[in-house]
Motif scaffolding. Structure first.
Motif, PDB file in Angstrom:
ATOM      1  N   THR A 148      32.468  35.325  57.493  1.00 25.26           N
ATOM      2  CA  THR A 148      32.113  35.964  56.253  1.00 25.26           C
ATOM      3  C   THR A 148      33.025  36.775  55.584  1.00 25.26           C
ATOM      4  OG1 THR A 148      29.736  35.952  56.600  1.00 25.26           O
ATOM      5  CG2 THR A 148      30.452  37.361  55.015  1.00 25.26           C
ATOM      6  N   ARG A 149      33.633  38.039  56.229  1.00 23.11           N
ATOM      7  CA  ARG A 149      34.454  38.652  55.675  1.00 23.11           C
ATOM      8  C   ARG A 149      35.910  37.926  54.972  1.00 23.11           C
ATOM      9  NH1 ARG A 149      35.687  44.146  56.062  1.00 23.11           N
ATOM     10  NH2 ARG A 149      33.902  44.555  57.207  1.00 23.11           N
ATOM     11  N   GLU A 150      36.408  36.979  55.967  1.00 20.43           N
ATOM     12  CA  GLU A 150      37.466  36.424  55.535  1.00 20.43           C
ATOM     13  C   GLU A 150      37.248  35.208  54.327  1.00 20.43           C
ATOM     14  OE1 GLU A 150      37.928  37.794  59.601  1.00 20.43           O
ATOM     15  OE2 GLU A 150      36.330  36.494  58.711  1.00 20.43           O
ATOM     16  N   ALA A 151      36.141  34.954  54.289  1.00 19.68           N
ATOM     17  CA  ALA A 151      35.678  33.997  53.168  1.00 19.68           C
ATOM     18  C   ALA A 151      35.472  34.792  51.796  1.00 19.68           C
ATOM     19  CB  ALA A 151      34.393  33.150  53.569  1.00 19.68           C
ATOM     20  N   VAL A 152      35.043  35.893  51.951  1.00 21.09           N
ATOM     21  CA  VAL A 152      34.888  36.731  50.877  1.00 21.09           C
ATOM     22  C   VAL A 152      36.204  37.228  50.329  1.00 21.09           C
ATOM     23  CG1 VAL A 152      33.947  38.838  50.080  1.00 21.09           C
ATOM     24  CG2 VAL A 152      32.703  37.312  51.366  1.00 21.09           C
ATOM     25  N   LEU A 153      36.857  37.352  51.044  1.00 18.71           N
ATOM     26  CA  LEU A 153      38.374  38.066  50.705  1.00 18.71           C
ATOM     27  C   LEU A 153      39.242  37.051  50.192  1.00 18.71           C
ATOM     28  CD1 LEU A 153      39.037  40.806  53.265  1.00 18.71           C
ATOM     29  CD2 LEU A 153      38.106  41.076  51.180  1.00 18.71           C
ATOM     30  N   SER A 154      38.842  35.907  50.375  1.00 16.31           N
ATOM     31  CA  SER A 154      39.666  34.723  50.010  1.00 16.31           C
ATOM     32  C   SER A 154      39.652  34.476  48.532  1.00 16.31           C
ATOM     33  CB  SER A 154      39.648  33.355  50.650  1.00 16.31           C
ATOM     34  OG  SER A 154      38.143  33.064  50.576  1.00 16.31           O
ATOM     35  N   PHE A 155      38.609  34.905  47.765  1.00 18.68           N
ATOM     36  CA  PHE A 155      38.373  34.917  46.400  1.00 18.68           C
ATOM     37  C   PHE A 155      38.732  36.039  45.715  1.00 18.68           C
ATOM     38  CE2 PHE A 155      35.016  32.195  48.203  1.00 18.68           C
ATOM     39  CZ  PHE A 155      34.921  31.090  47.258  1.00 18.68           C
ATOM     40  N   ARG A 156      39.644  37.043  46.108  1.00 14.76           N
ATOM     41  CA  ARG A 156      40.169  38.327  45.565  1.00 14.76           C
ATOM     42  C   ARG A 156      40.971  37.718  44.456  1.00 14.76           C
ATOM     43  NH1 ARG A 156      42.148  42.111  50.172  1.00 14.76           N
ATOM     44  NH2 ARG A 156      42.867  40.028  50.936  1.00 14.76           N
ATOM     45  N   ASP A 157      41.785  36.655  44.461  1.00  9.52           N
ATOM     46  CA  ASP A 157      42.632  35.990  43.334  1.00  9.52           C
ATOM     47  C   ASP A 157      41.663  35.730  42.107  1.00  9.52           C
ATOM     48  OD1 ASP A 157      41.807  34.122  44.680  1.00  9.52           O
ATOM     49  OD2 ASP A 157      43.378  32.954  43.892  1.00  9.52           O
ATOM     50  N   ARG A 158      40.317  35.620  42.339  1.00 16.47           N
ATOM     51  CA  ARG A 158      39.656  35.290  41.200  1.00 16.47           C
ATOM     52  C   ARG A 158      38.542  36.148  40.841  1.00 16.47           C
ATOM     53  NH1 ARG A 158      38.589  29.884  44.038  1.00 16.47           N
ATOM     54  NH2 ARG A 158      39.510  31.014  45.952  1.00 16.47           N
ATOM     55  N   LEU A 159      37.981  37.113  41.705  1.00 16.00           N
ATOM     56  CA  LEU A 159      37.006  37.753  41.559  1.00 16.00           C
ATOM     57  C   LEU A 159      37.280  39.195  42.162  1.00 16.00           C
ATOM     58  CD1 LEU A 159      34.212  35.493  43.033  1.00 16.00           C
ATOM     59  CD2 LEU A 159      34.532  35.980  40.770  1.00 16.00           C
ATOM     60  N   ASN A 160      36.460  40.291  41.480  1.00 16.43           N
ATOM     61  CA  ASN A 160      36.664  41.698  41.885  1.00 16.43           C
ATOM     62  C   ASN A 160      35.748  41.829  43.037  1.00 16.43           C
ATOM     63  OD1 ASN A 160      37.019  44.320  42.086  1.00 16.43           O
ATOM     64  ND2 ASN A 160      35.984  44.797  40.026  1.00 16.43           N
ATOM     65  N   VAL A 161      35.905  41.277  44.043  1.00 19.97           N
ATOM     66  CA  VAL A 161      35.145  41.234  45.339  1.00 19.97           C
ATOM     67  C   VAL A 161      35.655  41.977  46.270  1.00 19.97           C
ATOM     68  CG1 VAL A 161      36.203  39.176  46.259  1.00 19.97           C
ATOM     69  CG2 VAL A 161      33.811  39.693  46.577  1.00 19.97           C
ATOM     70  N   SER A 162      34.654  42.931  47.276  1.00 16.55           N
ATOM     71  CA  SER A 162      35.105  43.502  48.415  1.00 16.55           C
ATOM     72  C   SER A 162      33.897  43.433  49.197  1.00 16.55           C
ATOM     73  CB  SER A 162      35.585  44.942  48.158  1.00 16.55           C
ATOM     74  OG  SER A 162      34.371  45.616  47.278  1.00 16.55           O
ATOM     75  N   VAL A 163      34.431  43.731  50.668  1.00 13.06           N
ATOM     76  CA  VAL A 163      33.501  43.844  51.580  1.00 13.06           C
ATOM     77  C   VAL A 163      33.055  45.083  51.990  1.00 13.06           C
ATOM     78  CG1 VAL A 163      32.960  43.046  53.841  1.00 13.06           C
ATOM     79  CG2 VAL A 163      34.224  41.493  52.434  1.00 13.06           C
TER      80      VAL A 163
END
Length: 213
Positions: free
Chosen positions: A17-32
């Motif tokens: 989950t963590r790796e999948a989420v952080l893979s979107f950091r170039d498109r979203l303001n997302v953090s775990v």
């Protein structure tokens, strides 16, 4: 959407989950962030929100229509609502799965006659009202979303069409009869806080799948 902050409360998952989420950091303001049981993880996410509204989503749902979130916010703003939810769909489930979720949607509309409720699959909350109500009760292990949403006044509660799609994993793990029985018992015990504080073994079958914020 790229400027909207997205927080994923991860309960020490081992499924990437963590790796999948952080893979979107170039498109979203997302953090775990550090999660826990659903109520704990959701509260930790809400504590970091600085927006007027906070949207809670379960980990296994997808937005069924791209305008659902926008329309939920617009409805809340227009009518001064404290909580907005939507319908639940199960497109890849069996006809029995779909029937159960359709029943949930019907019951949700009927609940306006007494005490409306929302599930953590999609729960848009006025942030200030969320904390006035104390947030999610962290000692509740089952239906903490139901318990919190029932504290919202009927005139401050809304439902938007469009829905969110979910899987049938809970039915596969627990069976339709047990899930349905838990739902009915919860509805019948809406007034009984002791019921919600008991361990109903809801998460026993899936220790690694607590919903994220």
């Amino acid at each position: 959407m790229p400027s909207t902050r997205v927080l994923v409360a991860d309960a020490n998952s081992t499924d990437g989950t963590r790796e999948a989420v952080l893979s979107f950091r170039d498109r979203l303001n997302v953090s775990v962030i550090r999660g826990g049981m659903p109520s704990v993880g959701r509260n930790r996410g809400a504590a970091q929100a600085d927006s007027s509204y906070v949207l809670f989503l379960d980990a296994d749902i997808e937005i069924a229509h791209p305008s659902v979130i926008r329309r939920a916010v617009e409805l809340a703003q227009r009518k001064g609502l404290h909580c907005v939810t939507t319908n639940i769909l199960c497109p890849e489930g069996s006809w029995v799965d779909k029937l159960f979720y359709a029943g949930n949607d019907i019951f949700q509309y009927l609940s306006f006659l007494h005490r409306p409720f929302a599930t953590g699959m999609f729960m848009l909350f006025d942030t200030q009202k969320f904390w006035e109500l104390g947030g999610f009760h962290e000692q509740i292990l089952f239906a903490e979303d139901y318990r919190l949403s029932q504290q919202v006044e009927r005139k401050r509660f809304g439902i938007v069409r469009g829905g969110v799609s979910t899987t049938n994993r809970r039915f596969q793990k627990m069976g339709h009869l047990r899930v349905g029985w838990l739902f009915l018992k919860t509805a019948m015990n809406y007034w009984n806080e002791k019921y919600f504080l008991r361990d109903h073994k809801y998460w026993q079958a899936e220790p690694d799948s607590a919903p994220r914020t």
